[in-house]
Design an enzyme around this catalytic site. Structure first.
Site, PDB file in Angstrom:
ATOM      1  N   SER A 136       5.794 -23.925   9.520  1.00  0.00           N
ATOM      2  CA  SER A 136       5.353 -25.204   8.955  1.00  0.00           C
ATOM      3  C   SER A 136       4.462 -25.923   9.967  1.00  0.00           C
ATOM      4  CB  SER A 136       6.528 -26.056   8.462  1.00  0.00           C
ATOM      5  OG  SER A 136       7.304 -26.583   9.511  1.00  0.00           O
ATOM      6  N   HIS A 170       4.303 -24.282   5.119  1.00  0.00           N
ATOM      7  CA  HIS A 170       4.391 -25.632   4.543  1.00  0.00           C
ATOM      8  C   HIS A 170       3.220 -26.445   5.055  1.00  0.00           C
ATOM      9  CE1 HIS A 170       9.032 -24.996   4.901  1.00  0.00           C
ATOM     10  NE2 HIS A 170       8.581 -24.404   3.818  1.00  0.00           N
ATOM     11  N   ASP A 180      14.061 -24.526   7.583  1.00  0.00           N
ATOM     12  CA  ASP A 180      13.790 -23.524   6.562  1.00  0.00           C
ATOM     13  C   ASP A 180      13.500 -22.186   7.252  1.00  0.00           C
ATOM     14  OD1 ASP A 180      11.255 -23.158   3.936  1.00  0.00           O
ATOM     15  OD2 ASP A 180      13.312 -22.418   4.069  1.00  0.00           O
TER      16      ASP A 180
END
Lengths: 277, 258, 189
Positions: C12, C39, C132
Site C-alpha cells: 500500500s 492500495h 492487510d
C-alpha cells in the site's frame, strides 16, 4: 489430504445439500468467490468447518435467511459509481423519454440503494411517472429491507456526495427524513416500484423492459450462468433496449454477449442489437 | 412510406430526417386523407401522429387494421402522454410508439429503418390452425402486465377459436370477472405491479360466485415452493414461463371440461 | 524445489514506487503470472499500471474478470474490487465486504491463490501502512508456498511487512533490491 482439498469437498457437498434441501442452486456460481463466501459463512456462524455448516443448514430452517444473506449480493451504496449514473442520465434517459411507458428492471436489488438512486434521478428527469420499476432479488430478507428504504445515518454523507457527483440537481436530504441513527427514503419514491422475488438462476422472463440494471451480480457467476443471465436479459428487453452492468464486468466470454453493443463502454452501458431475423 | 400528421413542421422534421432517394414519402394531413391514399395502394410503413383533426390517430389505426390484408407496419408518433389503456389499445396493432421530444427523431429513424429494411417485414398471412373443438367459443381472461405476452398469447388463443378478454392488472382482472359472466377460465400472471397475481387470486376466491372458476397461474418463477404458493393462493393449476402452448391448451381443455 | 506457478504481491503506502523498482528487475521470462494488489486510494488503477509499466520488464495491465492470467504478465487488481483466481488461472472479481478495511484486499488475493496453487506459489508483502496481507501470507505458508517479505527497515511504510512477519513469518526477509533477483532464481526452470 491437504486441508484445502477437504474444504473443496465440503464446499461442494454444501452446495449440493443446499440445493436438495432448500432448492437454491449455486452450482453455476464462480467457484473462487463462492468458496470464500461459504468459508466466511461457516466462520461467522461459529461452525468449526463447512461440514458443520452443512449439517446445521440441513436441520435448522431458521438458519436459511442467514445462509442466503451470506451468499447474496452484498450491501451496496447509493449512486455507487456516480459516473455510471451520469452516463445513464445523459445517454439513456433521453431515449427512455421517447417511449410512452417505460419498464425498468433492476436485478439483484439487495437492500435497495440502487433502486432508490434510480428513482431519484428519474424523478429529477421528469420521467418517473411514466416508469414502472421492478426491483428483484432472490433473497426475501433483502427485499423486505429494500422495501423499507432505511439506511444507517453514517452512510448519509457518502450517499450525498455520490448523489451530487452523479449530477443530482437538488440535495439528497430533499428525498429522505433523517432520524437519530438512520435515514429513511421518502415513500413517494416507491410509488412506481414493485419489489419481487426473482432468481436469475432458474426464473424466466417476466416483463418487457426498456432498461435493465444488473451491477456486480454477474461477477459471481461462472461463464455458463452469466451467459444464461445475459440471454434472459436479452429476451426481456424491448427492441434496442438498454442493459447496464457493473463497471468492470465483461460479456466477451458469453455467446449472448454478442447480442449487445456497447453504448458507453466505460460505464458498461449496452444496447440490444437488432435481431437478424 | 405514408406520413400522417397535420403539423407541417412536424412532417418536415421527419422528411428531412429521411433524406433518402430510395424512400418515397407520401404525406397526409388527416385520417380521412390517409384512408383515401391507402385505398388501393400498398405502403411499406405508416407513421401516424395521434393528434389529428377530425378522425383521431387511434381511430385511423383501428380502421386500417380492420381492412382486409396484412397490416403494414405502423409507427405511432405522439405529442402527448398516453394512459396505459391508450397504450394497450395501440399495442394491438403495433409496438412502435415514439413520444415527440428530445430524442424522438433518432428513435423514429430507428423504427422506420427497421421496417423498411427488414427482410421479413411482409410475412405471409398466417394460416389459421384447425379450430380446437374443445376450446372453440370458450371465454378466457388473460391477466398479465407484460403487454408483449398478453398480445402474443391472445393471438394464439384466438386462432384456436377462443374468445379472449385481457386485463393488465389485478384490479382490472377483478372488474372483468365481476362484470363479465361469460369468462370461463383465467390465466393469471403471478408477477405484476400493484396487486400481484397471488393477491388477485385470493380476492377472486373470496367471491362465492367464483369459487369454481378455473384459474391457471402463469409464472416466471421456477423454484421449489413456487407451485405450492400459487395453489395456496387459489390457483387450480400452474404453468411456468416461457409458456409451452401445447401444454397450456391441454391444461385448458382439462379445466374447461371439468 | 519446484518453480512457482504464480506470484502474488501486496502493498500500500509507498507501494507504487516499490512495485516499479521490483518489476524493473524481473526476468521477462519469469514463467508465471504476477498478480498484484496495491492500495492506492484511487478507483482507477490505469495510472498506476502506466507508471509501473513504463519501466517494467513484464507488461502491466489491470486485471479483467474472466480473463486468464497469462505467464510473464503483471495484473493489477482494479480499484474497489477484490481480485481472486480460479483453478485454471482465470481471474475473478468480487465486491464483498472490505477485509481489513481494504477492497481490493491483499488477504483475499493471497488466500485465493494459496487455495489454487498450494506450494507452487510465491507471495510477497511489500511496504504498506496497514495489516492487510498478514493473514494471506500465513495461508500461503500453511500451504507451503514461498513467503517473501520486504525488510521493514527498508520499507517506506514498515507496518505491513512487520505485521506479516509477526503473524506469518517468512522464508525470505530482505531489502527490496534483493527481491527481484531472488524471484528470478526461484523461477529458474
Amino acid at each position: 489430504m491437504a486441508r484445502t482439498d477437504i474444504e473443496d469437498i465440503e464446499v461442494e457437498l454444501f452446495q449440493h445439500a443446499l440445493l436438495a434441501r432448500h432448492g437454491y442452486d449455486f452450482g453455476g456460481y464462480a467457484p473462487a468467490s463462492f468458496r470464500r463466501r461459504v468459508l466466511n459463512l461457516a466462520s461467522n456462524l461459529g461452525c468449526a468447518n463447512v461440514g458443520e455448516l452443512t449439517s446445521r443448514m440441513l436441520r435448522e430452517d431458521a438458519l436459511l435467511p442467514n445462509v442466503i444473506a451470506g451468499l447474496s449480493v452484498p450491501v451496496s451504496e447509493m449512486f455507487r459509481n456516480p459516473s455510471t449514473f451520469r452516463a445513464l442520465r445523459s445517454e439513456v434517459f433521453p431515449i427512455l423519454g421517447s417511449y410512452p411507458h417505460v419498464n425498468i428492471w433492476q436485478a439483484g436489488c439487495a437492500f435497495g440503494q440502487e433502486v432508490y438512486s434510480l428513482a431519484i434521478l428519474l424523478e429529477e428527469a421528469g420521467l418517473y411517472d411514466r416508469c414502472q420499476i421492478y426491483a428483484t432479488d432472490f433473497s426475501d430478507a433483502a427485499l423486505a429491507r429494500a422495501q423499507e428504504g432505511i439506511f444507517p445515518a453514517r452512510d448519509a454523507r457518502q450517499y450525498s456526495e455520490n448523489y451530487l457527483a452523479a449530477g443530482g440537481q437538488r440535495s439528497l436530504s430533499d428525498y429522505c427524513h433523517a432520524r437519530y441513527d438512520f435515514m429513511k427514503l421518502d415513500d413517494r419514491l416507491r410509488r412506481n416500484v414493485t419489489f419481487a422475488n426473482h432468481n436469475l438462476v432458474c426464473d424466466g422472463v417476466f416483463c418487457e423492459a426498456h432498461l435493465i440494471l444488473c451491477r456486480n451480480v454477474l461477477i459471481y457467476f461462472s461463464d455458463a450462468l452469466q451467459d444464461h443471465a445475459l440471454a434472459l436479459f436479452r429476451d426481456s428487453l424491448v427492441r434496442n433496449g438498454f442493459l447496464c452492468l457493473g463497471n468492470r464486468e465483461n460479456i466477451d466470454f458469453a455467446p449472448a454477449g454478442r447480442d449487445f453493443a456497447a453504448v458507453d463502454a466505460a460505464s458498461r452501458i449496452f444496447r440490444k442489437n437488432p435481431r437478424n431475423e | 412510406m405514408l406520413l400522417v400528421d397535420d403539423d407541417a413542421d412536424s412532417r418536415m422534421a421527419v422528411t428531412s430526417l429521411l433524406d433518402d432517394d430510395k424512400i418515397e414519402i407520401v404525406e397526409a394531413q388527416s385520417g380521412e386523407e390517409a384512408l383515401e391514399l391507402l385505398d388501393g395502394k400498398r405502403y411499406d410503413c405508416i407513421v401516424v401522429d395521434l393528434g389529428l383533426p377530425g378522425m383521431s390517430g387511434f381511430e385511423l389505426i383501428d380502421r386500417i387494421a380492420a381492412q382486409s390484408g396484412p397490416l403494414p407496419p405502423v409507427i405511432v408518433h405522439s405529442g402527448r402522454e398516453l394512459t396505459r389503456d391508450e397504450s394497450a389499445r395501440l399495442r394491438q396493432h403495433t409496438d412502435s410508439i415514439v413520444m415527440k421530444g428530445a430524442r424522438s427523431l433518432e428513435r423514429l429513424l430507428d423504427e422506420i429503418s427497421l421496417f423498411l429494411h427488414s427482410v421479413h417485414r411482409n410475412a405471409p398471412p398466417r394460416v389459421l390452425r384447425d379450430m380446437d373443438s374443445g376450446l372453440h367459443g370458450r371465454f378466457v381472461l388473460v391477466v398479465d402486465d407484460d403487454m408483449r405476452n398478453v398480445f402474443a398469447l391472445s393471438k394464439i388463443l384466438r386462432e384456436k377459436g377462443l374468445n379472449v378478454v385481457m386485463a393488465q392488472d389485478g384490479q382490472k382482472a377483478l372488474r372483468q370477472v365481476d362484470e363479465n359472466k361469460s369468462i370461463e377460465i383465467v390465466l393469471m400472471d403471478v408477477m405484476m405491479p400493484g396487486m400481484d397475481g397471488y393477491e388477485t387470486m385470493r380476492e377472486m376466491r373470496k367471491r362465492p360466485a367464483l369459487s369454481k372458476l378455473p384459474i391457471i397461474a402463469v409464472t416466471a418463477k421456477a423454484m421449489a415452493g413456487d407451485r405450492e404458493k400459487c395453489l395456496e393462493a387459489g390457483a387450480n393449476d400452474y404453468l411456468a414461463k416461457p409458456i409451452d402452448i401445447d401444454k397450456l391448451l391441454s391444461m385448458m381443455r382439462i379445466w374447461l371440461h371439468a | 524445489m519446484t518453480a512457482p506457478r504464480a506470484i502474488v504481491i501486496g502493498c500500500s503506502a509507498g507501494g507504487m514506487r516499490a512495485l516499479k523498482d521490483l518489476l524493473s528487475g524481473m526476468r521477462p521470462d519469469i514463467g508465471a503470472p504476477v498478480l498484484a494488489v496495491c492500495h492506492t486510494g484511487s478507483e482507477d488503477v490505469s495510472t498506476l499500471c502506466d507508471l509501473i509499466g513504463a519501466t517494467s520488464t513484464l507488461p502491466v495491465r489491470e486485471a479483467r474478470e474472466r480473463h486468464p492470467a497469462r505467464d510473464n504478465t503483471v495484473y493489477v487488481a482494479p480499484g474497489g474490487y477484490h481480485l481472486l483466481i480460479e483453478r485454471g488461472g482465470r481471474m475473478t472479481l468480487s465486491v464483498d465486504d472490505r477485509v481489513a478495511f481494504a477492497r481490493p484486499s491483499i488477504d483475499v488475493l493471497f488466500e485465493s491463490a494459496a487455495d489454487v496453487y498450494g506450494h507452487e506459489l510465491a507471495g510477497i508483502v511489500l511496504t504498506g501502512a496497514n495489516h492487510d496481507g498478514a493473514h494471506g501470507l500465513l495461508r500461503i505458508r500453511q500451504r507451503r508456498g514461498i513467503a517473501i517479505v520486504q525488510e521493514p527497515l527498508d520499507a517506506e511504510a514498515p507496518a505491513m511487512p512487520q505485521a506479516a512477519l509477526d503473524l506469518a513469518g517468512a522464508d525470505h526477509c530482505l531489502p527490496l533490491r534483493g527481491i527481484a533477483p531472488l524471484l528470478n532464481r526461484l523461477c529458474e526452470r
